[in-house]
Design a protein around this motif. Structure first.
Motif, PDB file in Angstrom:
ATOM      1  N   ASP A  23       1.685  -1.190  -0.015  1.00  0.00           N
ATOM      2  CA  ASP A  23       0.233  -0.073  -0.040  1.00  0.00           C
ATOM      3  C   ASP A  23       0.720   1.366   0.003  1.00  0.00           C
ATOM      4  N   ARG A  24       1.957   0.682  -0.197  1.00  0.00           N
ATOM      5  CA  ARG A  24       2.803   2.192  -0.103  1.00  0.00           C
ATOM      6  C   ARG A  24       3.515   2.720  -1.834  1.00  0.00           C
ATOM      7  N   SER A 111      15.112  13.626  -1.593  1.00  0.00           N
ATOM      8  CA  SER A 111      14.992  12.116  -0.891  1.00  0.00           C
ATOM      9  C   SER A 111      13.882  10.916  -1.289  1.00  0.00           C
ATOM     10  N   LEU A 112      14.579   9.988  -0.822  1.00  0.00           N
ATOM     11  CA  LEU A 112      12.974   9.038  -1.279  1.00  0.00           C
ATOM     12  C   LEU A 112      12.491   8.925  -0.183  1.00  0.00           C
ATOM     13  N   HIS A 113      10.880   8.370  -0.899  1.00  0.00           N
ATOM     14  CA  HIS A 113      10.089   8.294   0.738  1.00  0.00           C
ATOM     15  C   HIS A 113       8.753   6.994  -0.074  1.00  0.00           C
ATOM     16  N   TRP A 114       8.502   5.832   1.156  1.00  0.00           N
ATOM     17  CA  TRP A 114       7.753   5.263   1.138  1.00  0.00           C
ATOM     18  C   TRP A 114       6.397   5.214   1.931  1.00  0.00           C
ATOM     19  N   LEU A 115       5.529   6.108   0.944  1.00  0.00           N
ATOM     20  CA  LEU A 115       4.092   6.179   1.700  1.00  0.00           C
ATOM     21  C   LEU A 115       3.205   5.916   1.427  1.00  0.00           C
ATOM     22  N   ASP A 119      -0.647   8.505   4.038  1.00  0.00           N
ATOM     23  CA  ASP A 119       0.325   9.207   4.462  1.00  0.00           C
ATOM     24  C   ASP A 119       0.431  10.353   3.277  1.00  0.00           C
ATOM     25  N   MET A 120       0.628  10.890   2.082  1.00  0.00           N
ATOM     26  CA  MET A 120       0.316  11.747   1.891  1.00  0.00           C
ATOM     27  C   MET A 120      -0.806  12.930   2.006  1.00  0.00           C
ATOM     28  N   LEU A 121      -1.034  12.850   2.500  1.00  0.00           N
ATOM     29  CA  LEU A 121      -2.233  14.032   3.096  1.00  0.00           C
ATOM     30  C   LEU A 121      -1.332  14.675   3.943  1.00  0.00           C
ATOM     31  N   ASN A 122      -0.082  14.228   4.228  1.00  0.00           N
ATOM     32  CA  ASN A 122       0.328  14.998   5.554  1.00  0.00           C
ATOM     33  C   ASN A 122       1.650  15.489   4.980  1.00  0.00           C
ATOM     34  N   TYR A 123       1.930  15.730   3.172  1.00  0.00           N
ATOM     35  CA  TYR A 123       3.172  16.102   3.318  1.00  0.00           C
ATOM     36  C   TYR A 123       2.771  17.196   1.859  1.00  0.00           C
ATOM     37  N   PRO A 124       4.267  17.962   0.743  1.00  0.00           N
ATOM     38  CA  PRO A 124       3.370  18.516  -0.165  1.00  0.00           C
ATOM     39  C   PRO A 124       3.267  17.900  -1.145  1.00  0.00           C
ATOM     40  N   VAL A 125       2.574  17.187  -1.181  1.00  0.00           N
ATOM     41  CA  VAL A 125       2.160  15.801  -2.916  1.00  0.00           C
ATOM     42  C   VAL A 125       1.777  16.321  -3.788  1.00  0.00           C
ATOM     43  N   THR A 126       2.577  16.663  -5.235  1.00  0.00           N
ATOM     44  CA  THR A 126       1.345  17.397  -6.114  1.00  0.00           C
ATOM     45  C   THR A 126       0.122  16.782  -6.266  1.00  0.00           C
ATOM     46  N   VAL A 127      -0.567  17.747  -7.093  1.00  0.00           N
ATOM     47  CA  VAL A 127      -2.052  16.690  -7.372  1.00  0.00           C
ATOM     48  C   VAL A 127      -2.140  16.068  -7.911  1.00  0.00           C
ATOM     49  N   SER A 128      -1.553  15.864  -8.687  1.00  0.00           N
ATOM     50  CA  SER A 128      -1.234  14.827  -9.873  1.00  0.00           C
ATOM     51  C   SER A 128      -0.451  13.586  -9.522  1.00  0.00           C
ATOM     52  N   PHE A 132      -2.797   9.589  -8.991  1.00  0.00           N
ATOM     53  CA  PHE A 132      -2.605   8.908  -9.503  1.00  0.00           C
ATOM     54  C   PHE A 132      -2.623   7.716  -8.591  1.00  0.00           C
ATOM     55  N   ALA A 133      -1.747   7.669  -7.457  1.00  0.00           N
ATOM     56  CA  ALA A 133      -1.457   6.967  -6.040  1.00  0.00           C
ATOM     57  C   ALA A 133      -3.329   6.337  -6.059  1.00  0.00           C
ATOM     58  N   ARG A 134      -4.157   7.408  -5.510  1.00  0.00           N
ATOM     59  CA  ARG A 134      -5.457   6.798  -5.796  1.00  0.00           C
ATOM     60  C   ARG A 134      -6.061   5.823  -6.345  1.00  0.00           C
ATOM     61  N   ARG A 135      -5.694   6.368  -7.784  1.00  0.00           N
ATOM     62  CA  ARG A 135      -6.489   6.130  -9.187  1.00  0.00           C
ATOM     63  C   ARG A 135      -5.698   4.135  -8.829  1.00  0.00           C
ATOM     64  N   ILE A 136      -4.312   4.158  -9.173  1.00  0.00           N
ATOM     65  CA  ILE A 136      -3.762   2.608  -8.995  1.00  0.00           C
ATOM     66  C   ILE A 136      -4.273   1.829  -7.693  1.00  0.00           C
ATOM     67  N   LEU A 137      -4.785   2.431  -6.476  1.00  0.00           N
ATOM     68  CA  LEU A 137      -5.606   1.630  -5.610  1.00  0.00           C
ATOM     69  C   LEU A 137      -6.485   1.396  -6.368  1.00  0.00           C
ATOM     70  N   GLN A 138      -7.386   1.815  -6.981  1.00  0.00           N
ATOM     71  CA  GLN A 138      -8.447   1.557  -6.959  1.00  0.00           C
ATOM     72  C   GLN A 138      -8.650   0.479  -8.368  1.00  0.00           C
ATOM     73  N   GLU A 139      -7.648   0.611  -9.192  1.00  0.00           N
ATOM     74  CA  GLU A 139      -7.639   0.406 -10.443  1.00  0.00           C
ATOM     75  C   GLU A 139      -6.961  -1.729  -9.761  1.00  0.00           C
ATOM     76  N   GLU A 140      -5.629  -1.376  -9.096  1.00  0.00           N
ATOM     77  CA  GLU A 140      -5.174  -2.900  -8.730  1.00  0.00           C
ATOM     78  C   GLU A 140      -4.939  -3.422  -7.064  1.00  0.00           C
ATOM     79  N   GLY A 141      -6.537  -2.522  -6.948  1.00  0.00           N
ATOM     80  CA  GLY A 141      -6.734  -2.815  -5.573  1.00  0.00           C
ATOM     81  C   GLY A 141      -5.925  -2.890  -4.195  1.00  0.00           C
TER      82      GLY A 141
END
Length: 141
Positions: A23-24, A111-115, A119-128, A132-141
């Motif tokens: 899930d990361r 730096s590298l981060h497995w999130l 977790d991403m909601l607590n970091y300055p993550v780009t909108v896209s 796409f992380a949400r999309r992949i979770l939905q598509e792949e389960g």
């Protein structure tokens, strides 16, 4: 007779790789503009004479020290709509599978981060990236 010649819009091409372990997702903290300090999937510009997959393999290695055996094109989007580039910037987003190698931040990755998505909601993550992380979770389960 004069002819009105308008310049063609500049179109840049980039690649981004979605690397997932359960899930990361692997994100890099960007060390250069645009969006310096933001978190995003590893990626960068396509160089002259390179194809998208070739650029994806190169950028993954340069930014993370990792290789992948398989790339699957997920989507291509125009990032100029986010207003950051001042030109058309087409980003091809790949799903990187079968990762190998030793993780190490390089090139313009600070730096590298497995999130997780949470977790991403607590970091300055780009909108896209978040979308796409949400999309992949939905598509792949």
């Amino acid at each position: 007779m004069t002819q009105d010649i308008s310049p063609l819009p500049l179109i840049a091409h980039g690649v981004s790789m979605i690397c997932r372990n359960e899930d990361r997702f692997l994100l890099v903290k960007r060390g250069k503009e645009p969006l310096k300090g933001s978190f995003a999937f590893p990626g960068g510009g396509v160089e002259a004479g390179e194809g998208g997959e070739e650029a994806a393999h190169r950028e993954l290695m340069e930014e993370t020290g990792l290789r992948c055996d398989t790339l699957r094109l997920v989507d291509t989007i125009d990032l100029s709509k986010e207003g950051l580039y001042g030109k058309t910037y087409n980003l091809s987003i790949y799903r990187a599978l079968d990762l190998s190698g030793q993780e190490q931040a390089g090139d313009d990755a600070v730096s590298l981060h497995w999130l997780t998505v949470e977790d991403m909601l607590n970091y300055p993550v780009t909108v896209s990236t978040l979308a796409f992380a949400r999309r992949i979770l939905q598509e792949e389960g």
